[in-house]
Design a protein around this motif. Sequence first.
Motif, PDB file in Angstrom:
ATOM      1  N   GLN A  70       0.866  -1.172   0.000  1.00 42.10           N
ATOM      2  CA  GLN A  70       0.000   0.000   0.000  1.00 42.10           C
ATOM      3  C   GLN A  70       0.910   1.232   0.000  1.00 42.10           C
ATOM      4  O   GLN A  70       1.752   1.382   0.882  1.00 42.10           O
ATOM      5  N   LEU A  71       0.733   2.081  -0.994  1.00 42.75           N
ATOM      6  CA  LEU A  71       1.657   3.180  -1.228  1.00 42.75           C
ATOM      7  C   LEU A  71       1.090   4.480  -0.657  1.00 42.75           C
ATOM      8  O   LEU A  71       0.072   4.989  -1.127  1.00 42.75           O
ATOM      9  N   VAL A  72       1.772   4.983   0.365  1.00 39.24           N
ATOM     10  CA  VAL A  72       1.336   6.187   1.061  1.00 39.24           C
ATOM     11  C   VAL A  72       2.410   7.245   0.913  1.00 39.24           C
ATOM     12  O   VAL A  72       3.584   7.002   1.234  1.00 39.24           O
ATOM     13  N   GLY A 372       1.356   7.821  -3.874  1.00 39.26           N
ATOM     14  CA  GLY A 372       0.184   8.127  -3.058  1.00 39.26           C
ATOM     15  C   GLY A 372      -1.067   7.366  -3.437  1.00 39.26           C
ATOM     16  O   GLY A 372      -2.170   7.758  -3.034  1.00 39.26           O
ATOM     17  N   ARG A 373      -0.914   6.293  -4.178  1.00 33.98           N
ATOM     18  CA  ARG A 373      -2.085   5.532  -4.637  1.00 33.98           C
ATOM     19  C   ARG A 373      -3.025   5.169  -3.492  1.00 33.98           C
ATOM     20  O   ARG A 373      -4.259   5.205  -3.628  1.00 33.98           O
ATOM     21  N   ASP A 374      -2.472   4.816  -2.334  1.00 32.28           N
ATOM     22  CA  ASP A 374      -3.294   4.309  -1.229  1.00 32.28           C
ATOM     23  C   ASP A 374      -3.325   5.247  -0.028  1.00 32.28           C
ATOM     24  O   ASP A 374      -3.774   4.843   1.049  1.00 32.28           O
ATOM     25  N   SER A 375      -2.861   6.471  -0.188  1.00 32.89           N
ATOM     26  CA  SER A 375      -2.786   7.387   0.962  1.00 32.89           C
ATOM     27  C   SER A 375      -4.131   7.591   1.636  1.00 32.89           C
ATOM     28  O   SER A 375      -4.267   7.443   2.856  1.00 32.89           O
ATOM     29  N   SER A 376      -5.130   7.926   0.857  1.00 31.43           N
ATOM     30  CA  SER A 376      -6.448   8.207   1.440  1.00 31.43           C
ATOM     31  C   SER A 376      -7.028   6.980   2.120  1.00 31.43           C
ATOM     32  O   SER A 376      -7.540   7.056   3.252  1.00 31.43           O
ATOM     33  N   VAL A 378      -5.497   4.316   3.377  1.00 31.92           N
ATOM     34  CA  VAL A 378      -4.773   3.923   4.594  1.00 31.92           C
ATOM     35  C   VAL A 378      -5.083   4.871   5.740  1.00 31.92           C
ATOM     36  O   VAL A 378      -5.345   4.434   6.874  1.00 31.92           O
ATOM     37  N   LEU A 379      -5.067   6.165   5.476  1.00 35.69           N
ATOM     38  CA  LEU A 379      -5.343   7.109   6.558  1.00 35.69           C
ATOM     39  C   LEU A 379      -6.769   6.980   7.080  1.00 35.69           C
ATOM     40  O   LEU A 379      -7.019   7.124   8.284  1.00 35.69           O
ATOM     41  N   GLN A 380      -7.705   6.664   6.193  1.00 33.90           N
ATOM     42  CA  GLN A 380      -9.088   6.497   6.618  1.00 33.90           C
ATOM     43  C   GLN A 380      -9.299   5.163   7.329  1.00 33.90           C
ATOM     44  O   GLN A 380      -9.877   5.111   8.425  1.00 33.90           O
ATOM     45  N   ARG A 381      -8.784   4.082   6.750  1.00 33.62           N
ATOM     46  CA  ARG A 381      -9.034   2.742   7.274  1.00 33.62           C
ATOM     47  C   ARG A 381      -8.184   2.413   8.505  1.00 33.62           C
ATOM     48  O   ARG A 381      -8.688   1.865   9.483  1.00 33.62           O
ATOM     49  N   VAL A 382      -6.894   2.750   8.450  1.00 33.91           N
ATOM     50  CA  VAL A 382      -5.975   2.374   9.527  1.00 33.91           C
ATOM     51  C   VAL A 382      -5.985   3.387  10.665  1.00 33.91           C
ATOM     52  O   VAL A 382      -5.991   3.014  11.839  1.00 33.91           O
ATOM     53  N   LEU A 383      -5.992   4.684  10.308  1.00 31.70           N
ATOM     54  CA  LEU A 383      -5.897   5.714  11.339  1.00 31.70           C
ATOM     55  C   LEU A 383      -7.233   6.370  11.675  1.00 31.70           C
ATOM     56  O   LEU A 383      -7.301   7.183  12.596  1.00 31.70           O
ATOM     57  N   GLY A 384      -8.267   6.049  10.908  1.00 32.27           N
ATOM     58  CA  GLY A 384      -9.579   6.604  11.204  1.00 32.27           C
ATOM     59  C   GLY A 384      -9.724   8.074  10.872  1.00 32.27           C
ATOM     60  O   GLY A 384     -10.614   8.747  11.413  1.00 32.27           O
ATOM     61  N   ARG A 385      -8.902   8.586   9.991  1.00 37.31           N
ATOM     62  CA  ARG A 385      -9.010   9.993   9.603  1.00 37.31           C
ATOM     63  C   ARG A 385     -10.236  10.201   8.724  1.00 37.31           C
ATOM     64  O   ARG A 385     -10.583   9.352   7.903  1.00 37.31           O
ATOM     65  N   SER A 386     -10.876  11.345   8.859  1.00 35.59           N
ATOM     66  CA  SER A 386     -12.057  11.660   8.052  1.00 35.59           C
ATOM     67  C   SER A 386     -11.630  12.111   6.664  1.00 35.59           C
ATOM     68  O   SER A 386     -10.492  12.553   6.445  1.00 35.59           O
ATOM     69  N   LEU A 387     -12.548  12.044   5.726  1.00 38.32           N
ATOM     70  CA  LEU A 387     -12.260  12.505   4.375  1.00 38.32           C
ATOM     71  C   LEU A 387     -11.967  13.995   4.353  1.00 38.32           C
ATOM     72  O   LEU A 387     -11.134  14.465   3.568  1.00 38.32           O
ATOM     73  N   ASP A 391      -8.530  15.515   2.951  1.00 38.99           N
ATOM     74  CA  ASP A 391      -8.490  16.568   1.930  1.00 38.99           C
ATOM     75  C   ASP A 391      -7.644  17.751   2.407  1.00 38.99           C
ATOM     76  O   ASP A 391      -6.905  18.361   1.624  1.00 38.99           O
ATOM     77  N   ARG A 392      -7.761  18.093   3.694  1.00 34.46           N
ATOM     78  CA  ARG A 392      -6.954  19.188   4.248  1.00 34.46           C
ATOM     79  C   ARG A 392      -5.456  18.861   4.164  1.00 34.46           C
ATOM     80  O   ARG A 392      -4.637  19.691   3.754  1.00 34.46           O
ATOM     81  N   LEU A 393      -5.103  17.621   4.547  1.00 35.75           N
ATOM     82  CA  LEU A 393      -3.700  17.209   4.518  1.00 35.75           C
ATOM     83  C   LEU A 393      -3.140  17.262   3.102  1.00 35.75           C
ATOM     84  O   LEU A 393      -1.982  17.650   2.900  1.00 35.75           O
ATOM     85  N   LYS A 394      -3.955  16.894   2.130  1.00 40.90           N
ATOM     86  CA  LYS A 394      -3.509  16.968   0.739  1.00 40.90           C
ATOM     87  C   LYS A 394      -3.333  18.422   0.307  1.00 40.90           C
ATOM     88  O   LYS A 394      -2.347  18.771  -0.363  1.00 40.90           O
ATOM     89  N   ALA A 395      -4.273  19.268   0.687  1.00 39.13           N
ATOM     90  CA  ALA A 395      -4.199  20.679   0.318  1.00 39.13           C
ATOM     91  C   ALA A 395      -2.975  21.346   0.913  1.00 39.13           C
ATOM     92  O   ALA A 395      -2.380  22.258   0.298  1.00 39.13           O
ATOM     93  N   GLU A 396      -2.569  20.905   2.113  1.00 35.06           N
ATOM     94  CA  GLU A 396      -1.425  21.507   2.798  1.00 35.06           C
ATOM     95  C   GLU A 396      -0.108  20.841   2.397  1.00 35.06           C
ATOM     96  O   GLU A 396       0.948  21.232   2.886  1.00 35.06           O
ATOM     97  N   GLY A 397      -0.172  19.829   1.531  1.00 40.99           N
ATOM     98  CA  GLY A 397       1.035  19.173   1.060  1.00 40.99           C
ATOM     99  C   GLY A 397       1.649  18.210   2.051  1.00 40.99           C
ATOM    100  O   GLY A 397       2.795  17.783   1.862  1.00 40.99           O
ATOM    101  N   VAL A 398       0.899  17.836   3.091  1.00 43.13           N
ATOM    102  CA  VAL A 398       1.403  16.871   4.075  1.00 43.13           C
ATOM    103  C   VAL A 398       1.406  15.461   3.473  1.00 43.13           C
ATOM    104  O   VAL A 398       2.323  14.674   3.704  1.00 43.13           O
ATOM    105  N   ILE A 399       0.372  15.156   2.720  1.00 40.74           N
ATOM    106  CA  ILE A 399       0.283  13.872   2.024  1.00 40.74           C
ATOM    107  C   ILE A 399      -0.035  14.140   0.560  1.00 40.74           C
ATOM    108  O   ILE A 399      -0.399  15.254   0.176  1.00 40.74           O
ATOM    109  N   ARG A 400       0.102  13.095  -0.224  1.00 41.12           N
ATOM    110  CA  ARG A 400      -0.252  13.221  -1.639  1.00 41.12           C
ATOM    111  C   ARG A 400      -1.198  12.077  -1.995  1.00 41.12           C
ATOM    112  O   ARG A 400      -1.012  10.970  -1.519  1.00 41.12           O
TER     113      ARG A 400
END
Length: 400
Positions: A70-72, A372-376, A378-387, A391-400
């Motif tokens: 899984q590519l994050v 970043g194929r699996d970033s969203s 993994v963060l949602q499923r493994v860490l429980g982050r909301s969509l 989206d905020r993390l992507k906008a701020e360049g923290v993740i892709r």
Amino acid sequence: MTEQKTALQGLRVLEIGSLVAASSATRIMGDFGAEVIKIEPPSGDNLRAWGAVSPTGSSWWWQMQSRNKQLVSVDLKKPEGQAIVRDLARWADVVVANLRPATLRNWGLDYSRLKENHPSLVYVQITGHGLTGPYQDRPGFGNIAEAMGGIRYVTGYPDRPPVRTGVSLGDELAALYGVIGALTALRHRDNTGEGQLVDVALTESVLSLTEAMMPEYLNEGIIQERSGNQLLRAAPSGTYPTADGSWVAIGANTEGTFAALASAMNRVDLLSDPRFADNPQRVKHADVLDEVITKWTSSLTATLVLEKLTTAQVPAGLVMSAKDIAQDPQFLARDMMVRVPADQGEFVGMLGVVPRLSATPGRILLAGGAVGRDSSDVLQRVLGRSLIDIDRLKAEGVIR
């Protein structure tokens, strides 16, 4: 049909690495069913640009090296990116890292920091020279390890400079030791609940393969030198030309196989020659013996040489190119050439799984893919982050 279980099913692995050593180690674990999450920067792992590049923009090597992962994509230079990876480390059973130790410490991603909240963690750290000693802070790549670990010194011909082996030997050896260390540490954890640090040095991984080189020096002061294709301690064992421009490797360095070789060559007279009476004598006169063998192989095609040697039960094999390997019936029969689905449904050719397990064989589900194929997921499923948060993390360049 019930899906067959894999040996490492349920094992969670986090890779904080780049290029070869760490990613090879996690690829092996992923082949046998471990759930692997790979962290790479938003610009992508450098391995994506190494070698011939596929139509997707990433190298063919990358697509094999990152299969089953899984590519994050996380920017580890940002504190929030570091925090995300620390959270993923709490999810993991094993972390495999090959970034510079000082860098990992600065980012709070070293073993001492991660074990604070996860004492059962197995942390495999692959470095150039190891985590202790006067060279611990030096950078190191596989070619440096091959030089310092002794392999380069003994590889090549005595009248020519040392040469490399043609592959990233140091990195791949360190990867294997990383897997061995991880599985050994997991066995200990199963018994005690205690995690630990697995310290793998590229230099030591190479050095461990040098066979008699160091015992002979330490005990008798013998310095092994380059010997071309000759095996220094047994003969005959070498690579010989054929009439059609190919090369054949022959190993007839036991009494039985040497007798079989002499018979296959119609040179049974060699068996009564005192220069070839036993292995020490054959080693002493290896140049003469190689000339005899070369004269014979050079008079025949590779196919005929191999046919005669196989009939006589003499170990032998063609020196194969990639094309030869891809067409070889033995490799094909053992599924060493496979085609694996990729991101867009296309299929990518790559090597199969090694080793082969009878009850829990490895498998390849998906080739490596886009940054970043699996970033969203993994963060949602493994860490429980909301969509919204993703989206905020992507906008701020923290993740892709």
